[in-house]
Write an enzyme that holds these catalytic residues in place. Structure first.
Site, mmCIF file in Angstrom:
data_model
loop_
_atom_site.group_PDB
_atom_site.id
_atom_site.type_symbol
_atom_site.label_atom_id
_atom_site.label_comp_id
_atom_site.label_asym_id
_atom_site.label_seq_id
_atom_site.Cartn_x
_atom_site.Cartn_y
_atom_site.Cartn_z
ATOM 1 N N PRO A 1 0.792 -1.236 0.000
ATOM 2 C CA PRO A 1 0.000 0.000 0.000
ATOM 3 C C PRO A 1 0.821 1.281 0.000
ATOM 4 C CG PRO A 1 0.106 -0.887 2.216
ATOM 5 C CD PRO A 1 0.821 -1.881 1.321
ATOM 6 N N CYS A 2 1.456 1.588 -1.128
ATOM 7 C CA CYS A 2 2.247 2.810 -1.210
ATOM 8 C C CYS A 2 1.370 4.054 -1.129
ATOM 9 C CB CYS A 2 3.103 2.815 -2.475
ATOM 10 S SG CYS A 2 2.235 2.436 -3.997
ATOM 11 N N HIS A 3 0.048 3.916 -1.285
ATOM 12 C CA HIS A 3 -0.836 5.080 -1.117
ATOM 13 C C HIS A 3 -0.866 5.546 0.337
ATOM 14 C CE1 HIS A 3 -3.505 1.638 -0.248
ATOM 15 N NE2 HIS A 3 -4.170 2.467 0.541
#
Length: 270
Positions: free
Chosen positions: A172-174
């Site tokens: 989850p780089c968001h």
């Protein structure tokens, strides 16, 4: 999470055909004089499938090692072109998604889903491992990711590694944001990043307001612990017992110790 460093594309036998459009590969395997091993096709080609997700038009590619590539907002042709440009490997349609993929996209928790992350550098793999630990509904700054990846000074390099994340949403780089309260860049664009964070109930306005006041950490005077503002423990601090700090060093100088869950500062050395 599989992070073997196989830097070259997977190759297979030469069947005397041109597979630049992936057509005819299955027929060529079937035409072998001897029965092919049942796993041979998976060694030569990856599979692709469209799945429901938190963004529109989510496509994934997976190998016998796990999910290797994910993109949103693309049709089948564009996704296949993006895959081939990055991995130079045939891509064939699948009829069934890998076990655990759809629940991972639905819940924002990858759990035991297998990922095929071969080809990453050691630092890129470390960045993705650190990012994978950020819980749903929480955020961490890029500097935190660089520190967790073992190189606190490589903040820009950590951002670049996240920009090359082959499996966003699953890693989850968001959830990685700027320390100034801005959400930062994202492979699918800033509006998609904002949408994903709001869907996880991240209060972006509160984070921006705290950042404008120079508050990047919150401490509780009842526990003596300080956290990142989105940490589940920080959200339980009542206003009367909440104190803000600009830096982790400021919090520690005031006698607070870092949260063991969100790890806002390096662990003390013996």
């Amino acid at each position: 999470m599989n992070t073997d460093h196989d830097t070259g594309p997977t190759t297979g036998p030469d069947f005397g055909h041109d597979f630049t459009d992936d057509a005819g590969l299955e027929e060529a395997l079937a035409a072998l004089a001897a029965d092919a091993p049942p796993t041979l096709l998976d060694r030569v080609a990856a599979r692709r499938i469209a799945v429901p997700g938190p963004l529109e038009d989510v496509h994934v590619a997976f190998t016998d090692q796990g999910v290797a590539f994910l993109r949103a907002g693309m049709d089948e042709r564009a996704f296949t072109a993006a895959w081939r440009e990055r991995f130079a490997r045939p891509l064939l349609p699948a009829t069934r998604a890998p076990a655990g993929l759809e629940p991972a996209l639905r819940t924002g928790r990858a759990g035991g889903l297998r990922l095929d992350l071969r080809g990453l550098s050691d630092f890129e793999a470390a960045v993705l491992r650190a990012t994978a630990t950020i819980p749903c509904g929480q955020t961490r700054p890029y500097a935190w990711v660089a520190r967790q990846a073992g190189n606190p000074k490589a903040v820009r390099a950590a951002g670049s590694a996240l920009g090359r994340n082959p499996v966003p949403l699953l890693i989850p780089c968001h959830r990685v944001t700027r320390s100034d309260g801005a959400i930062g860049q994202y492979v699918f664009g800033a509006p998609a990043k904002e949408r994903l964070l709001r869907a996880e109930n991240v209060d972006l306005e509160r984070l921006a307001a705290l950042a404008r006041r120079g508050v990047h950490y919150l401490g509780s005077d009842t526990t003596g612990v300080f956290c990142h503002p989105t940490c589940a423990d920080a959200r339980r601090i009542t206003p009367a017992h909440r104190h803000g700090f600009r830096t982790a060093a400021d919090a520690q100088a005031a006698g607070y110790r870092p949260c063991l869950h969100c790890r806002p500062a390096p662990a003390p050395t013996a």
